[in-house]
Design an enzyme around this catalytic site. Structure first.
Site, mmCIF file in Angstrom:
data_model
loop_
_atom_site.group_PDB
_atom_site.id
_atom_site.type_symbol
_atom_site.label_atom_id
_atom_site.label_comp_id
_atom_site.label_asym_id
_atom_site.label_seq_id
_atom_site.Cartn_x
_atom_site.Cartn_y
_atom_site.Cartn_z
ATOM 1 N N THR A 112 -3.897 -23.235 14.218
ATOM 2 C CA THR A 112 -4.343 -24.587 13.875
ATOM 3 C C THR A 112 -4.649 -24.729 12.399
ATOM 4 O OG1 THR A 112 -5.254 -24.894 16.085
ATOM 5 C CG2 THR A 112 -6.108 -26.336 14.373
ATOM 6 N N TYR A 123 -0.886 -31.474 17.757
ATOM 7 C CA TYR A 123 -0.272 -31.119 16.477
ATOM 8 C C TYR A 123 0.662 -29.914 16.647
ATOM 9 C CZ TYR A 123 -4.174 -27.903 16.956
ATOM 10 O OH TYR A 123 -5.067 -26.989 17.453
ATOM 11 N N SER A 134 -1.507 -19.504 18.456
ATOM 12 C CA SER A 134 -2.008 -18.201 18.904
ATOM 13 C C SER A 134 -2.058 -18.062 20.418
ATOM 14 C CB SER A 134 -3.378 -17.890 18.300
ATOM 15 O OG SER A 134 -4.408 -18.604 18.934
ATOM 16 N N THR A 177 -7.202 -19.828 16.878
ATOM 17 C CA THR A 177 -8.484 -19.452 17.466
ATOM 18 C C THR A 177 -8.383 -18.990 18.916
ATOM 19 O OG1 THR A 177 -8.925 -21.761 18.079
ATOM 20 C CG2 THR A 177 -9.752 -21.001 15.944
ATOM 21 N N ASP A 178 -7.320 -19.388 19.631
ATOM 22 C CA ASP A 178 -7.253 -19.090 21.064
ATOM 23 C C ASP A 178 -7.296 -17.597 21.365
ATOM 24 O OD1 ASP A 178 -7.233 -21.734 21.765
ATOM 25 O OD2 ASP A 178 -5.108 -21.820 22.302
ATOM 26 N N LYS A 185 -14.616 -16.911 21.718
ATOM 27 C CA LYS A 185 -14.483 -18.360 21.609
ATOM 28 C C LYS A 185 -15.249 -18.993 22.768
ATOM 29 C CE LYS A 185 -11.105 -22.062 20.955
ATOM 30 N NZ LYS A 185 -9.682 -22.420 20.740
ATOM 31 N N GLU A 213 -22.960 -0.347 42.139
ATOM 32 C CA GLU A 213 -22.912 0.223 43.485
ATOM 33 C C GLU A 213 -22.391 1.656 43.470
ATOM 34 O OE1 GLU A 213 -24.225 -1.499 45.793
ATOM 35 O OE2 GLU A 213 -24.337 -3.413 44.722
#
Length: 328
Positions: free
Chosen positions: A12, A26, A59, A92-93, A165, A285
């Site tokens: 981005t 975009y 990304s 950023t993803d 994120k 456990e």
């Protein structure tokens, strides 16, 4: 001035939209690195900057091939005395995944800083230019040395191990829920308030040049009523490792536990993580331990997958792999 190398991957921060009020819809990665740098002339006042385009992608489409290329390029560049640090522009993803992989594979005490944006470069409220400037400010800071790989956005400095994120659209999306941020950039001044205790892999465990593909590790997401069918599907597809994002402290539904235990008995490495936002996944456990089902400590599922992939290049022995999760 220090010499900083900027590696661009798209995202981005390099996005272009038809309208200056559009913050969605975009084209990511449409703007090249030289244009990004030219848009922030202040950078030239604090560092000698060179740029290189590694990729030009959204990304969400990041691949491990590109991530490994980045890791090798970082190690190549930082071996030179003429390079004092690296800044990587990234969507950023998946930024946290790339940052964490680099934090394990980059054998250097020189700064590596990732940055990006939540709004495209064409937006009237674009956050990318200041993020890029702040990333370079951090990269030239003496305090950033030996801090591992860093993520710098929204005037905030976070470590690769902890950062995630946290919001779909907010500019303050990157947070470190388990330990908090490492510092901030206050009106151009870099301030660290704590140091990360995590480190990269030993040089003896670094990737060789001929490793182009990492082992197949799948992430499965827990939910009420999960019958474990996807465990069977992942095993049938040839997965070498499984990360299960369980409830709470990596809790496993009864039917899922049985099928994960069966997978572990076949030599598939199984790690419990959590779908929760914060907290460590620890021993729980006794039946989990008996089945050699491991736990991810502070790593979220996507980062646990990366560490397990790298560990599987070295060993399939559960105790040895758990030691990796305890350390890295």
């Amino acid at each position: 001035m220090k010499k900083i190398y900027v590696l661009a991957t798209g995202g981005t921060i390099a996005g272009s939209a038809e309208s200056d009020t559009a913050t969605t819809g975009y084209q990511a990665g449409a703007i090249g690195i030289e244009t990004l740098l030219a848009a922030v002339p202040e950078i030239r006042k604090i560092a000698e900057v060179s740029g290189e385009q590694i990729a030009a992608i959204d990304s969400k489409d990041m691949t491990q091939a590109v991530q490994l290329k980045l890791a090798r390029r970082c190690n190549e560049l930082l071996a030179f005395e003429g390079v004092d640090g690296i800044v990587i522009t990234h969507g950023t993803d998946t930024m946290e995944e790339t940052a964490y992989l680099l934090s394990l594979l980059a054998c250097t005490d020189k700064p590596i800083v990732l940055t990006g944006a939540m709004r495209p470069a064409t937006a009237i409220s674009a956050d990318g230019p200041l993020n890029l400037l702040d990333a370079v400010r951090v990269a030239v800071s003496d305090e950033a040395r030996d801090q591992g790989v860093l993520v710098v956005t929204n005037n905030q400095i976070d470590g690769a191990h902890d950062v995630t994120k946290s919001h779909t659209t907010s500019v303050q999306t990157f947070q470190s829920p388990n330990g908090g941020s490492l510092g901030s950039v206050d009106d151009g001044v870099v301030r660290f308030t704590r140091r990360s205790s995590y480190t990269h892999l030993a040089a003896s465990l670094q990737l060789s040049e001929n490793v182009q593909v990492l082992p197949d590790v799948r992430i499965l997401y827990g939910y009420a009523g999960d019958d474990g069918l996807l465990v069977e599907a992942a095993v049938a597809a040839g997965a070498e490792g499984l990360i299960y994002a369980g409830m709470g402290n990596g809790s496993l539904p009864e039917k899922v536990e049985a099928k994960l235990a069966a997978a572990a008995a076949k030599g598939i490495v199984v790690v419990r993580s959590t779908r929760g936002y914060a907290g460590n996944v620890t021993t729980a456990e006794a039946s989990y331990d008996a089945a050699h089902i491991l736990y991810s400590q502070g790593l979220n599922p996507q980062k646990a997958r990366i560490l397990l992939q790298l560990a599987l290049l070295q060993t399939k022995e559960p105790a040895a792999i758990q030691a990796w999760f305890d350390k890295y």
